[in-house]
Motif scaffolding. Structure first.
Motif, PDB file in Angstrom:
ATOM      1  N   PRO A 248       6.545   8.182  -0.537  1.00 51.03           N
ATOM      2  CA  PRO A 248       7.562   8.306   0.504  1.00 51.03           C
ATOM      3  C   PRO A 248       7.481   7.230   1.582  1.00 51.03           C
ATOM      4  CG  PRO A 248       5.900  10.015   0.753  1.00 51.03           C
ATOM      5  CD  PRO A 248       5.611   9.315  -0.534  1.00 51.03           C
ATOM      6  N   VAL A 249       6.329   6.560   1.708  1.00 51.71           N
ATOM      7  CA  VAL A 249       6.189   5.422   2.619  1.00 51.71           C
ATOM      8  C   VAL A 249       5.371   4.359   1.899  1.00 51.71           C
ATOM      9  CG1 VAL A 249       5.438   4.602   4.891  1.00 51.71           C
ATOM     10  CG2 VAL A 249       6.142   6.981   4.617  1.00 51.71           C
ATOM     11  N   VAL A 250       5.813   3.112   2.008  1.00 56.61           N
ATOM     12  CA  VAL A 250       5.083   1.984   1.432  1.00 56.61           C
ATOM     13  C   VAL A 250       4.805   1.011   2.559  1.00 56.61           C
ATOM     14  CG1 VAL A 250       5.147   0.094  -0.240  1.00 56.61           C
ATOM     15  CG2 VAL A 250       6.205   2.289  -0.808  1.00 56.61           C
ATOM     16  N   TYR A 251       3.546   0.549   2.652  1.00 53.51           N
ATOM     17  CA  TYR A 251       3.122  -0.330   3.738  1.00 53.51           C
ATOM     18  C   TYR A 251       2.714  -1.692   3.199  1.00 53.51           C
ATOM     19  CZ  TYR A 251       2.367   4.179   6.070  1.00 53.51           C
ATOM     20  OH  TYR A 251       2.516   5.432   6.592  1.00 53.51           O
ATOM     21  N   THR A 252       2.871  -2.694   4.040  1.00 53.68           N
ATOM     22  CA  THR A 252       2.305  -4.008   3.768  1.00 53.68           C
ATOM     23  C   THR A 252       2.106  -4.712   5.102  1.00 53.68           C
ATOM     24  OG1 THR A 252       2.464  -6.015   2.411  1.00 53.68           O
ATOM     25  CG2 THR A 252       4.486  -5.260   3.483  1.00 53.68           C
ATOM     26  N   ARG A 253       1.298  -5.740   5.097  1.00 51.58           N
ATOM     27  CA  ARG A 253       1.095  -6.517   6.328  1.00 51.58           C
ATOM     28  C   ARG A 253       0.589  -7.901   5.977  1.00 51.58           C
ATOM     29  NH1 ARG A 253      -4.527  -4.691   9.116  1.00 51.58           N
ATOM     30  NH2 ARG A 253      -5.715  -4.557   7.210  1.00 51.58           N
ATOM     31  N   ASP A 254       0.838  -8.810   6.898  1.00 47.65           N
ATOM     32  CA  ASP A 254       0.245 -10.134   6.806  1.00 47.65           C
ATOM     33  C   ASP A 254      -0.418 -10.390   8.162  1.00 47.65           C
ATOM     34  OD1 ASP A 254       2.260 -10.895   8.591  1.00 47.65           O
ATOM     35  OD2 ASP A 254       3.432 -11.965   7.089  1.00 47.65           O
TER      36      ASP A 254
ATOM     37  N   GLY B 117      11.017   8.832   2.394  1.00 51.70           N
ATOM     38  CA  GLY B 117      11.054  10.284   2.433  1.00 51.70           C
ATOM     39  C   GLY B 117      11.520  10.804   3.776  1.00 51.70           C
ATOM     40  N   GLN B 118      12.467  11.737   3.768  1.00 52.46           N
ATOM     41  CA  GLN B 118      12.959  12.314   5.021  1.00 52.46           C
ATOM     42  C   GLN B 118      11.892  13.218   5.613  1.00 52.46           C
ATOM     43  OE1 GLN B 118      16.607  14.004   3.481  1.00 52.46           O
ATOM     44  NE2 GLN B 118      17.782  12.391   4.463  1.00 52.46           N
ATOM     45  N   GLY B 119      11.713  13.111   6.929  1.00 54.27           N
ATOM     46  CA  GLY B 119      10.737  13.939   7.626  1.00 54.27           C
ATOM     47  C   GLY B 119       9.305  13.485   7.442  1.00 54.27           C
ATOM     48  N   VAL B 120       9.102  12.346   6.814  1.00 57.83           N
ATOM     49  CA  VAL B 120       7.767  11.808   6.576  1.00 57.83           C
ATOM     50  C   VAL B 120       7.373  10.929   7.760  1.00 57.83           C
ATOM     51  CG1 VAL B 120       6.425  10.295   5.078  1.00 57.83           C
ATOM     52  CG2 VAL B 120       8.092  11.856   4.091  1.00 57.83           C
ATOM     53  N   VAL B 121       6.107  10.973   8.132  1.00 57.30           N
ATOM     54  CA  VAL B 121       5.623  10.174   9.265  1.00 57.30           C
ATOM     55  C   VAL B 121       5.091   8.843   8.752  1.00 57.30           C
ATOM     56  CG1 VAL B 121       3.950  10.051  11.144  1.00 57.30           C
ATOM     57  CG2 VAL B 121       5.035  12.236  10.585  1.00 57.30           C
ATOM     58  N   ALA B 122       5.660   7.744   9.273  1.00 63.46           N
ATOM     59  CA  ALA B 122       5.154   6.407   8.970  1.00 63.46           C
ATOM     60  C   ALA B 122       4.078   6.087   9.997  1.00 63.46           C
ATOM     61  CB  ALA B 122       6.277   5.380   9.039  1.00 63.46           C
TER      62      ALA B 122
ATOM     63  N   ARG C 217       0.856  -1.185   0.000  1.00 66.84           N
ATOM     64  CA  ARG C 217       0.000   0.000   0.000  1.00 66.84           C
ATOM     65  C   ARG C 217       0.894   1.238   0.000  1.00 66.84           C
ATOM     66  NH1 ARG C 217      -2.388   2.893   4.442  1.00 66.84           N
ATOM     67  NH2 ARG C 217      -1.469   1.328   5.788  1.00 66.84           N
ATOM     68  N   PRO C 218       1.109   1.839  -1.177  1.00 74.00           N
ATOM     69  CA  PRO C 218       1.949   3.031  -1.226  1.00 74.00           C
ATOM     70  C   PRO C 218       1.186   4.243  -0.731  1.00 74.00           C
ATOM     71  CG  PRO C 218       1.131   2.532  -3.400  1.00 74.00           C
ATOM     72  CD  PRO C 218       0.639   1.434  -2.497  1.00 74.00           C
ATOM     73  N   SER C 219       1.908   5.185  -0.160  1.00 78.24           N
ATOM     74  CA  SER C 219       1.285   6.438   0.247  1.00 78.24           C
ATOM     75  C   SER C 219       1.745   7.536  -0.684  1.00 78.24           C
ATOM     76  CB  SER C 219       1.673   6.781   1.686  1.00 78.24           C
ATOM     77  OG  SER C 219       3.041   7.115   1.753  1.00 78.24           O
ATOM     78  N   ALA C 220       0.884   8.470  -0.964  1.00 76.42           N
ATOM     79  CA  ALA C 220       1.189   9.667  -1.747  1.00 76.42           C
ATOM     80  C   ALA C 220       1.959   9.386  -3.034  1.00 76.42           C
ATOM     81  CB  ALA C 220       1.945  10.671  -0.877  1.00 76.42           C
ATOM     82  N   PRO C 221       1.355   8.662  -3.990  1.00 80.34           N
ATOM     83  CA  PRO C 221       2.047   8.383  -5.254  1.00 80.34           C
ATOM     84  C   PRO C 221       2.502   9.647  -5.975  1.00 80.34           C
ATOM     85  CG  PRO C 221       0.003   7.150  -5.131  1.00 80.34           C
ATOM     86  CD  PRO C 221       0.034   8.054  -3.940  1.00 80.34           C
ATOM     87  N   ASP C 222       1.773  10.756  -5.780  1.00 79.66           N
ATOM     88  CA  ASP C 222       2.168  11.999  -6.431  1.00 79.66           C
ATOM     89  C   ASP C 222       3.469  12.565  -5.877  1.00 79.66           C
ATOM     90  OD1 ASP C 222       0.594  12.212  -4.147  1.00 79.66           O
ATOM     91  OD2 ASP C 222      -0.134  14.211  -4.644  1.00 79.66           O
ATOM     92  N   PHE C 223       3.944  12.023  -4.733  1.00 78.30           N
ATOM     93  CA  PHE C 223       5.229  12.419  -4.151  1.00 78.30           C
ATOM     94  C   PHE C 223       6.226  11.258  -4.159  1.00 78.30           C
ATOM     95  CE2 PHE C 223       2.274  15.482  -2.230  1.00 78.30           C
ATOM     96  CZ  PHE C 223       2.907  16.652  -2.597  1.00 78.30           C
TER      97      PHE C 223
END
Length: 178
Positions: free
Chosen positions: A80-86, A96-101, A71-77
């Protein structure tokens, strides 16, 4: 103006010099770790770049991330953070520097990859976490392991660039408390 080797240059053209530099970097890295992964992130890519790396992120193509369990966040940027889970783990790769996960999904195991050049990432926990925090360097060597009690909210967590931070929830007592 055309520069020549006699003016202190090793190569007459910038493209020849860059090719040599990147080829040498790949050769040295593969000598240490034959299956090393080198990622390029840029606005465009050309076939020649495959000579220097094996992972590519391009502004106009998410490499099918939108259709995978990621699950990527903010594709237009540039995500900067990509998530996944099982069923057992929640992973966030921070580019991305300074980005909140955001760790807003309950899990007993949170994994954070530092894909930045910073020595820390910023994480927002959706609830208190009591457990163990383990930090690994880019080679998988353990740097630290400490018991933690992290409140709900935003935390700056120290970890090396290209490192992995593992927060493991504990159901045992720390300092006599749950």
């Amino acid at each position: 103006m055309r520069y020549t080797l006699s003016e202190g240059r090793d190569y007459d053209s910038v493209s020849e010099a860059v090719d040599r530099l990147l080829s040498d970097v790949m050769e040295r890295m593969r000598a240490v770790k034959p299956d090393v992964m080198i990622e390029f992130r840029q606005k465009y890519i050309v076939p020649l770049m495959r000579k220097y790396g094996n992972m590519f992120r391009v502004a106009d193509c998410l490499n099918n991330l939108l259709y995978a369990p990621l699950r990527p966040s903010a594709p237009d940027f540039l995500c900067p953070v990509v998530y996944t889970r099982d069923g057992r783990r929640y992973l966030a790769a921070v580019y991305g520097q300074g980005v909140v996960a955001k760790a807003d999904v309950r899990s007993d195991n949170y994994l954070f990859v530092n894909g930045t050049a910073d020595d820390a990432i910023i994480v927002q926990l959706g609830e208190e976490l009591v457990g163990t925090m383990t930090v690994l360097d880019c080679g998988g060597s353990e740097i630290s392991r400490v018991n933690v009690r992290l409140d709900e909210g935003v935390h700056r967590l120290k970890m090396p660039p290209s490192g992995l931070l593992h927060l493991r929830r504990s159901y045992t007592f720390i300092d006599g408390e749950r």
